[in-house]
Design a protein around this motif. Structure first.
Motif, short mmCIF file in Angstrom:
data_model
loop_
_atom_site.label_atom_id
_atom_site.label_comp_id
_atom_site.label_asym_id
_atom_site.label_seq_id
_atom_site.Cartn_x
_atom_site.Cartn_y
_atom_site.Cartn_z
N MET A 241 5.08 1.59 -7.27
CA MET A 241 4.20 0.50 -7.72
C MET A 241 3.18 0.09 -6.67
SD MET A 241 6.59 -2.90 -7.29
CE MET A 241 7.41 -3.24 -5.71
N GLN A 242 2.11 -0.57 -7.15
CA GLN A 242 1.14 -1.15 -6.23
C GLN A 242 1.73 -2.38 -5.52
OE1 GLN A 242 -2.01 -1.44 -9.41
NE2 GLN A 242 -3.30 -0.76 -7.73
N GLY A 243 2.66 -3.03 -6.19
CA GLY A 243 3.31 -4.20 -5.60
C GLY A 243 3.71 -5.20 -6.67
N TYR A 244 4.36 -6.27 -6.24
CA TYR A 244 4.72 -7.36 -7.15
C TYR A 244 3.54 -8.33 -7.21
CZ TYR A 244 9.60 -5.80 -6.73
OH TYR A 244 10.76 -5.07 -6.76
N PHE A 245 3.19 -8.73 -8.41
CA PHE A 245 2.04 -9.62 -8.63
C PHE A 245 2.25 -10.97 -7.95
CE2 PHE A 245 -0.06 -12.86 -11.41
CZ PHE A 245 -1.37 -12.48 -11.18
N ASP A 246 1.29 -11.33 -7.08
CA ASP A 246 1.32 -12.62 -6.39
C ASP A 246 2.59 -12.86 -5.57
OD1 ASP A 246 -1.16 -13.53 -6.95
OD2 ASP A 246 -0.59 -15.01 -8.47
N MET A 247 3.26 -11.78 -5.14
CA MET A 247 4.48 -11.93 -4.35
C MET A 247 4.43 -10.96 -3.16
SD MET A 247 7.31 -12.35 -7.41
CE MET A 247 8.62 -13.18 -6.51
N PRO A 248 3.52 -11.20 -2.20
CA PRO A 248 3.35 -10.26 -1.07
C PRO A 248 4.62 -10.08 -0.24
CG PRO A 248 2.10 -12.30 -0.71
CD PRO A 248 2.58 -12.34 -2.12
N ARG B 256 6.59 -6.59 0.50
CA ARG B 256 6.89 -6.07 1.84
C ARG B 256 8.38 -5.76 2.01
NH1 ARG B 256 2.82 -9.69 3.44
NH2 ARG B 256 4.33 -11.37 3.79
N GLU B 257 9.22 -6.57 1.38
CA GLU B 257 10.67 -6.33 1.45
C GLU B 257 11.03 -5.04 0.71
OE1 GLU B 257 12.78 -9.72 -0.08
OE2 GLU B 257 11.91 -11.04 1.45
N ALA B 258 10.30 -4.75 -0.36
CA ALA B 258 10.63 -3.58 -1.20
C ALA B 258 10.06 -2.28 -0.64
CB ALA B 258 10.11 -3.80 -2.61
N ILE B 259 8.85 -2.33 -0.05
CA ILE B 259 8.17 -1.10 0.41
C ILE B 259 7.89 -1.20 1.90
CG2 ILE B 259 6.17 0.41 0.06
CD1 ILE B 259 5.82 -0.94 -2.72
N ASP B 260 8.41 -0.23 2.68
CA ASP B 260 8.22 -0.30 4.14
C ASP B 260 6.84 0.24 4.55
OD1 ASP B 260 8.33 2.48 4.41
OD2 ASP B 260 10.30 2.52 5.36
N SER B 261 6.56 0.16 5.83
CA SER B 261 5.22 0.53 6.34
C SER B 261 4.93 2.02 6.19
CB SER B 261 5.09 0.12 7.81
OG SER B 261 6.13 0.71 8.57
N ASP B 262 5.98 2.83 5.98
CA ASP B 262 5.77 4.26 5.76
C ASP B 262 5.67 4.61 4.28
OD1 ASP B 262 5.78 4.92 8.48
OD2 ASP B 262 7.97 4.95 8.53
N GLY B 263 5.67 3.59 3.42
CA GLY B 263 5.53 3.85 1.98
C GLY B 263 6.83 4.09 1.24
N TRP B 264 7.96 3.99 1.93
CA TRP B 264 9.26 4.18 1.26
C TRP B 264 9.65 2.90 0.51
CZ3 TRP B 264 11.72 8.65 0.55
CH2 TRP B 264 11.48 9.71 1.43
N MET B 265 10.03 3.06 -0.75
CA MET B 265 10.47 1.92 -1.55
C MET B 265 11.99 1.93 -1.67
SD MET B 265 9.52 0.76 -5.42
CE MET B 265 10.43 2.08 -6.22
N ARG B 266 12.61 0.79 -1.33
CA ARG B 266 14.06 0.65 -1.50
C ARG B 266 14.32 0.33 -2.97
NH1 ARG B 266 16.62 -1.81 2.97
NH2 ARG B 266 15.32 -1.87 4.83
N THR B 267 15.22 1.04 -3.59
CA THR B 267 15.50 0.78 -5.01
C THR B 267 16.61 -0.24 -5.21
OG1 THR B 267 17.21 2.49 -5.22
CG2 THR B 267 14.91 3.17 -5.58
N GLY B 268 17.45 -0.43 -4.17
CA GLY B 268 18.59 -1.31 -4.36
C GLY B 268 19.75 -0.61 -5.06
N ASP B 269 19.57 0.66 -5.42
CA ASP B 269 20.63 1.44 -6.05
C ASP B 269 21.29 2.34 -5.01
OD1 ASP B 269 20.20 0.43 -8.64
OD2 ASP B 269 18.56 1.83 -8.97
#
Length: 528
Positions: A382-389, A393-406
């Motif tokens: 995703m591009q990100g969460y709407f209006d929730m910067p 940032r918590e979901a996607i790290d600086s290297d572009g990896w997204m944590r799924t929580g799974d």
């Protein structure tokens, strides 16, 4: 790769579909039967009407309706006008829907006279929606809203040239939709995905499952989900397959429609196929046209995969894994995978996407065969969460990896098995349920001191909610009071199926509820 691979915006996809499939049937629903050319014409009328309503590029437009033809026309129309689609779950209460409409800043709402919780205009009458400028009923009439016919007529004030210029101004990087996913805090988050990534993901998905222009696709999955929208009618626009929307699931009607419309593509949760297999009159229906089955969102027994192939006649059966934050797809099985692989795994990464099982604390990949948090990187993120910067940032790290929580395990071949969730979320009938939201409601019931909600196994739903409640001293609050409070404030799939009163919840040193202890308690009881 299909013809639309270079068409990286929805207007370009529609143009390519008309060029290639012009007079093929695009959509069939009751007495409505439109070719790709006619569907494009209807969507153009809708785009002009959306512009006439004062919707600018980047504005949000919500749809709260079941699977009807007008849903698709409205969605394509608003997306061609450069607006961002915000689909709403048809099972929501008025207050839940109003929260999403308000926080998304939707200017315009397309809806339907009656949904699960009642008449929509009544449900919204008491809600404060300061940014919402207009409500359009996709079917039916009501003095409190604009009818679909009136809405389309209003588009005559906008020229076709202006609408074409707006569509041409959309780029692959522009947001296409914002699907809301509940967070573990119970507050839904708007997930922004752009035109280019959605189209690329479902080009890949359609090519992998083998969706073709001669397929008749029965879309039972709701359009408010990625499965019914992106893997549903969007995939059909990309491949030329025929869209057959299902308003409400009824197993007899579905079997009859498979026969009548020569349905070839039938995706759904495992329970859908189990119902068909168990149907006492199954032999009375000709279902020999079935070709493609795509399932997931719950455990898939090996025997079910074999039965789908041998008894229901599916040539292709695949399972997949994805989440709203990944445009809907992360991994998928391949059609030539064996039944054990299809049953026990969710496939391997779609082409061009990286997946790893990582140590949640460090992000370092764990050894193959070991459990880790599933991290994803690639064009589907995703591009990100709407209006929730901060949440982004918590979901996607600086290297572009997204944590799924799974939590999952990856084998040597790169095939992924989902084993658990870091988050407390559970899945009932294919719907994600977040306990924090339910706990908040139950905590508000008079006489409740503490509450913890977990998901417990219960076929055929997959998992259902179980609430553990600690009463306040002297309180006689009962199961009925808990269930009534939930029914009044939550969608039905979120309401707990079981309620158990206990003396105390298991807590850790910092006072947090240890939910695995509650799960062990339920498992031990089930075993005895």
């Amino acid at each position: 790769m299909t013809h639309a691979a270079q068409a990286m915006t929805l207007p370009a996809v529609i143009e390519a579909a008309v060029a290639r499939y012009a007079d093929n049937i695009a959509i069939q629903d009751g007495n409505t039967q439109w070719s790709f050319r006619q569907l494009a014409e209807q969507a153009n009328f809708a785009a002009r009407a959306v512009m006439a309503a004062g919707v600018d590029k980047g504005d949000r437009v919500a749809i709260w309706a079941p699977n009807v033809v007008e849903w698709i026309v409205a969605a394509i129309g608003l997306q061609q006008a450069g607006a961002i689609l915000v689909p709403l779950n048809t099972r929501l209460q008025g207050s839940e829907a109003a929260d999403i409409i308000d926080r998304s800043g939707a200017k315009l709402l397309f809806t339907y006279p009656q949904l699960e919780k009642g008449a929509v205009l009544d449900l919204l009458a008491q809600q404060s929606l300061p940014q919402l400028q207009q409500i359009v009923l996709l079917q039916g009439d009501d003095a409190r809203a604009t009818s679909w016919g009136q809405f389309l007529e209003s588009g005559e004030t906008v020229t076709a040239e202006r609408a074409s210029a707006r569509a041409a101004s959309i780029s692959a990087e522009d947001p296409m939709d914002m699907l809301f996913t509940s967070g573990t805090t119970g507050k839904p988050k708007g997930v922004l995905c752009n035109h280019g990534q959605n189209i690329r993901v479902f080009e890949q998905w359609a090519a992998t499952v083998g969706l073709r222009s001669d397929d008749n696709y029965l879309i039972i999955n709701p359009f408010f989900h990625s499965f019914g929208y992106k893997a549903g009618w969007l995939a059909c626009l990309l491949t030329g397959a025929k869209i057959l929307p299902v308003l409400a699931f009824d197993k007899d009607k579905v079997l009859a429609q498979i026969a009548a419309d020569q349905v070839t593509m039938l995706p759904g949760a495992p329970s859908l196929y189990e119902m068909i297999l168990a149907h006492p009159q199954r032999q009375d229906y000709d279902i020999s046209s079935l070709r493609l089955g795509v399932t997931g969102a719950a455990a898939v027994p090996v025997q079910l995969v074999k039965d789908m192939r041998e008894q229901l006649g599916f040539e292709v059966v695949v399972t997949a894994y994805g989440l709203t934050e990944s445009c809907g797809v992360v991994t998928i099985c391949r059609p030539d995978d064996d039944p054990e692989t299809i049953s026990k795994t969710s496939g391997r990464a779609i082409d061009g996407v990286e997946v790893k099982c990582a140590d949640p604390a460090t992000g370092v990949e764990v050894a193959r065969g070991a459990e880790g948090e599933i991290w994803v990187r690639g064009y589907n993120v995703m591009q990100g969460y709407f209006d929730m910067p901060e949440a982004t940032r918590e979901a996607i790290d600086s290297d572009g990896w997204m944590r799924t929580g799974d939590i999952g395990v990856m084998d040597a071949r790169g095939y992924l098995t989902i084993t658990d969730r870091l988050k407390d979320m559970y899945i009932m009938n294919g719907e994600n349920v977040y306990p924090a939201e339910i706990e908040k409601v139950i905590y508000g019931v008079e006489g409740v001191a503490q509450v913890a909600v977990i998901g417990v196994d219960k076929p055929p739903q997959g998992e259902v909610g179980m609430a553990f409640v600690v009463r306040q001293p002297g309180s006689d609050v009962d199961e009925e009071a808990i269930k009534q409070a939930c029914a009044a404030q939550l969608a039905r799939y979120k309401c707990p199926y079981f309620v158990e009163f206990i003396a105390a919840l298991p807590l850790n040193a910092s006072g947090k509820v240890v939910k695995p202890e509650l799960k062990k308690r339920v498992a031990a009881r089930a075993a005895t």
